[in-house]
Design an enzyme around this catalytic site. Sequence first.
Site, mmCIF file in Angstrom:
data_model
loop_
_atom_site.group_PDB
_atom_site.id
_atom_site.type_symbol
_atom_site.label_atom_id
_atom_site.label_comp_id
_atom_site.label_asym_id
_atom_site.label_seq_id
_atom_site.Cartn_x
_atom_site.Cartn_y
_atom_site.Cartn_z
ATOM 1 N N ARG A 53 0.860 -1.185 0.000
ATOM 2 C CA ARG A 53 0.000 0.000 0.000
ATOM 3 C C ARG A 53 0.896 1.235 0.000
ATOM 4 O O ARG A 53 1.482 1.571 1.012
ATOM 5 C CB ARG A 53 -0.908 -0.020 1.243
ATOM 6 C CG ARG A 53 -2.106 0.902 1.132
ATOM 7 C CD ARG A 53 -2.956 0.853 2.405
ATOM 8 N NE ARG A 53 -2.504 1.845 3.365
ATOM 9 C CZ ARG A 53 -2.900 1.900 4.634
ATOM 10 N NH1 ARG A 53 -3.735 1.003 5.110
ATOM 11 N NH2 ARG A 53 -2.458 2.833 5.430
ATOM 12 N N HIS A 76 -4.763 4.613 3.795
ATOM 13 C CA HIS A 76 -5.908 3.710 3.598
ATOM 14 C C HIS A 76 -6.935 4.379 2.705
ATOM 15 O O HIS A 76 -7.406 3.817 1.739
ATOM 16 C CB HIS A 76 -6.561 3.327 4.923
ATOM 17 C CG HIS A 76 -7.845 2.580 4.724
ATOM 18 N ND1 HIS A 76 -7.871 1.272 4.311
ATOM 19 C CD2 HIS A 76 -9.143 2.971 4.797
ATOM 20 C CE1 HIS A 76 -9.131 0.882 4.159
ATOM 21 N NE2 HIS A 76 -9.922 1.895 4.454
ATOM 22 N N TYR A 112 0.052 5.923 12.365
ATOM 23 C CA TYR A 112 0.309 4.588 12.889
ATOM 24 C C TYR A 112 1.400 3.847 12.122
ATOM 25 O O TYR A 112 1.823 2.776 12.500
ATOM 26 C CB TYR A 112 -1.000 3.777 12.818
ATOM 27 C CG TYR A 112 -1.637 3.793 11.442
ATOM 28 C CD1 TYR A 112 -1.207 2.936 10.438
ATOM 29 C CD2 TYR A 112 -2.639 4.719 11.122
ATOM 30 C CE1 TYR A 112 -1.759 2.971 9.175
ATOM 31 C CE2 TYR A 112 -3.198 4.752 9.852
ATOM 32 C CZ TYR A 112 -2.759 3.876 8.881
ATOM 33 O OH TYR A 112 -3.299 3.930 7.626
HETATM 34 C C1 TPP Z 1 -17.908 -5.437 7.434
HETATM 35 C C2 TPP Z 1 -17.032 -4.251 7.391
HETATM 36 N N1 TPP Z 1 -16.305 -3.932 8.488
HETATM 37 C C3 TPP Z 1 -15.487 -2.866 8.475
HETATM 38 C C4 TPP Z 1 -15.370 -2.085 7.370
HETATM 39 C C5 TPP Z 1 -14.494 -0.849 7.382
HETATM 40 N N2 TPP Z 1 -13.289 -1.050 6.606
HETATM 41 C C6 TPP Z 1 -13.201 -0.648 5.322
HETATM 42 S S1 TPP Z 1 -11.762 -1.051 4.633
HETATM 43 C C7 TPP Z 1 -11.213 -1.783 6.049
HETATM 44 C C8 TPP Z 1 -9.865 -2.409 6.100
HETATM 45 C C9 TPP Z 1 -9.744 -3.437 5.072
HETATM 46 O O1 TPP Z 1 -8.489 -3.998 5.086
HETATM 47 P P1 TPP Z 1 -8.090 -5.028 3.973
HETATM 48 O O2 TPP Z 1 -9.198 -5.996 3.770
HETATM 49 O O3 TPP Z 1 -6.782 -5.587 4.339
HETATM 50 O O4 TPP Z 1 -8.007 -4.174 2.646
HETATM 51 P P2 TPP Z 1 -7.104 -2.897 2.337
HETATM 52 O O5 TPP Z 1 -7.897 -1.720 2.755
HETATM 53 O O6 TPP Z 1 -5.840 -3.025 3.077
HETATM 54 O O7 TPP Z 1 -6.918 -2.907 0.862
HETATM 55 C C10 TPP Z 1 -12.166 -1.688 7.044
HETATM 56 C C11 TPP Z 1 -12.010 -2.197 8.417
HETATM 57 C C12 TPP Z 1 -16.159 -2.434 6.250
HETATM 58 N N3 TPP Z 1 -16.127 -1.704 5.127
HETATM 59 N N4 TPP Z 1 -16.962 -3.508 6.283
#
Ligand code: TPP
Lengths: 337, 342
Positions: free
Chosen positions: A238, A242, A250
């Site tokens: 990444r 985010h 962090y």
């Molecule tokens: C069910 C649910 N819980 C929490 C979120 C909030 N949320 C959006 S992205 C994310 C992190 C996702 O991490 P990852 O799957 O590793 O993907 P990345 O963002 O690193 O590409 C979170 C917690 C969500 N969209 N849906």
Amino acid sequence: MFSDMVTARYYEERLQEEYLEGKQPAFDISAGPIPGELHLAAGHEAAAAGVCQHLRDDDTVTAPHRPHHVAIAKGVDLDRMTAEIFGRRTGLCKGKGGHMHLFDPDVNFACSGIIAQGCPPAVGAAMAAKKRGTDGVAVAYLGEGAIDQGGFLESLNLASVHDLPVVFVVEDNDWAISMPKERVTDVKNGAQRADGFDMPGVRVDYNDAVAVYEAAAEAVGRARAGNGPTLLEVQVHRHMGHFMGDAEAYRPDDEVERLKRLDPIDRLADRLRAEGVDEERLGELRAAAERRVEDAIAFAKEQPEPDPEEAYDDVFADPPEPAAKPGTAAADGGGDE
Amino acid sequence: MATTEPEPVAERDLTMSRAMVEAVATEMRENDEVFVMGEDVADYGGIFDSTQGLLDEFGRDRVMDVPISETAFIGAAVGSAQAGMRPIAELMFVDFFGVCMDQIYNQMAKNAYMSGGAVNVPMVLTTAVGGTYSDAGQHSQTLYGTFAHLPGMKVVVPSTAYDAKGLMHSAIRDDDPVVYMFHKRLMGLGWMPAPPGPKTPVPEEAYEIPFGEADVKREGDDATVVTLGLHVHRALEAAAELADDGVEAEVIDLRTLVPLDTETVVESVRKTGRLVVVDEDYRSFGVTGEIVARAAEGALSDLEAVERLAIPDVPIPYARPLEEEVNPATEDIAAAVRRTQG
Ligand SMILES: Cc1ncc(C[n+]2csc(CCOP(=O)(O)OP(=O)(O)O)c2C)c(N)n1
């Protein structure tokens, strides 16, 4: 593959610029030409391009909240996708979905902002292909943070027990917003989740597009041949926050700089050079990608915004009668005013 | 806030997020059994600053980042609450309730009743609600009515820093599950500017705001505007405009949906005869319908006009002109009040 990757990278860089317009010096998420959240995928391109190279238009792909690179690799209409991200009426979803909710049925692409919730519909697309006897496959993308979610684990099992033609692609960038992988799971190799469902699980390290391409050839081939699902985990990086506006307090200071030195596009370019592709050709591909992106952004900006009244359309494919704006006397079955 | 008094400053202006965190921190200091769990609640301090600074003071054992497994961690909060602890679990956006609703409405909300009162579930489920910033259909809902509809959970919705703190103290001390719904636009985030209203003076000491007490934010004789959350501020703005034209609207902030302060609503309607309910949730089968029904039950003969403003039964759209169309604006509220002035 190289074209898809450089297109995706340039796209994210340009969207970042457009997004920040109107949001400086004070960042206001609702201001500027692109409001709302924006999750960019610079550093993730290998996972998209390496897999989607093996797909046809009639294969289905679902992506999560960070979807642009996957959409580009799947061949989603870039003009209309960009118009959607700019909230325009001629966008893929008439301005109703935005960047996390892009739907392009012409190439069977969809994404969802709810973690792991693209997995079950991908299983469903695979189910449809199998029932109809086509050799279509479905690919569900998700982040490594999403593999602790029931929707994913249940999908693995369903796909496995019915031998459905699905490939689950986990993009492991080591972060789920601010949470490093080690804080939320003791399992270093997410592909091991496959073991519990009796399906092949393959991990591809080093953010290497060619290695992804090879692993995906096998996984997609297996699905197409009717031999069932595969779980593929791909190490990606990444490069950005985010979402845009994420101060990333962090994150270790030098991490992004270190990751950028492992850029998957540079790695692929080196490989292509080693195989005899000359610098001029790479430059042409980059220039073509940049033109395509600039054209899409220019197209998007020229498009009209939706008319407010359009907010009431599309709730149903077959709207109940009377087809009146909800909340009006007619919709309530006759007025008293 | 400057003060001329010799005593230490007892009140400062706080954002809603700071006020909320202050209550949580105070309770955590006083009771070792209070802890916080959620995604990005530790180092990040909550995506909407709802846990800002807690990690530094209380450490990872009590401020726990958890996997993106809402069913597991919200269910774990239910279990630890039944074991007698006082967990605070954060569902990052209320829209994500879909992946974990069983733990919320079949376990958390029903265990007290279904056990015949043998167990209780003293937990707080905090969650961010609301739109206005183009986050589209899966990240902009309030779902007030959904949670208030299902029996067994208390549901609170602060609209100011003062209420945010008092309601949080009450929520943590309550012996039942409390769903604490905070509106993103009111939190005072650096990246999502709040309107002027929610930042208020907040006393330093702990205090509770009892559930089931609406707050009459502005008195008036011509119409009753009942609302909650973000729209309290829009209603107050509308009321100020209306006053310039000689229309005096009474503005009631419900503050808690379960229990609901029917009495304050009915009393006001008896006085004004005109009711406008403003909600950022879907129109049908929700808060607006419920308030109108209660007013009808309690003051039918006084009711001369009723208006309700809410999301018109469509998912929240992304593009700005579309979202603005469906989310009741200050002008919409003023216009609705005018329509009641027959
Ligand atoms: C069910 C649910 N819980 C929490 C979120 C909030 N949320 C959006 S992205 C994310 C992190 C996702 O991490 P990852 O799957 O590793 O993907 P990345 O963002 O690193 O590409 C979170 C917690 C969500 N969209 N849906």
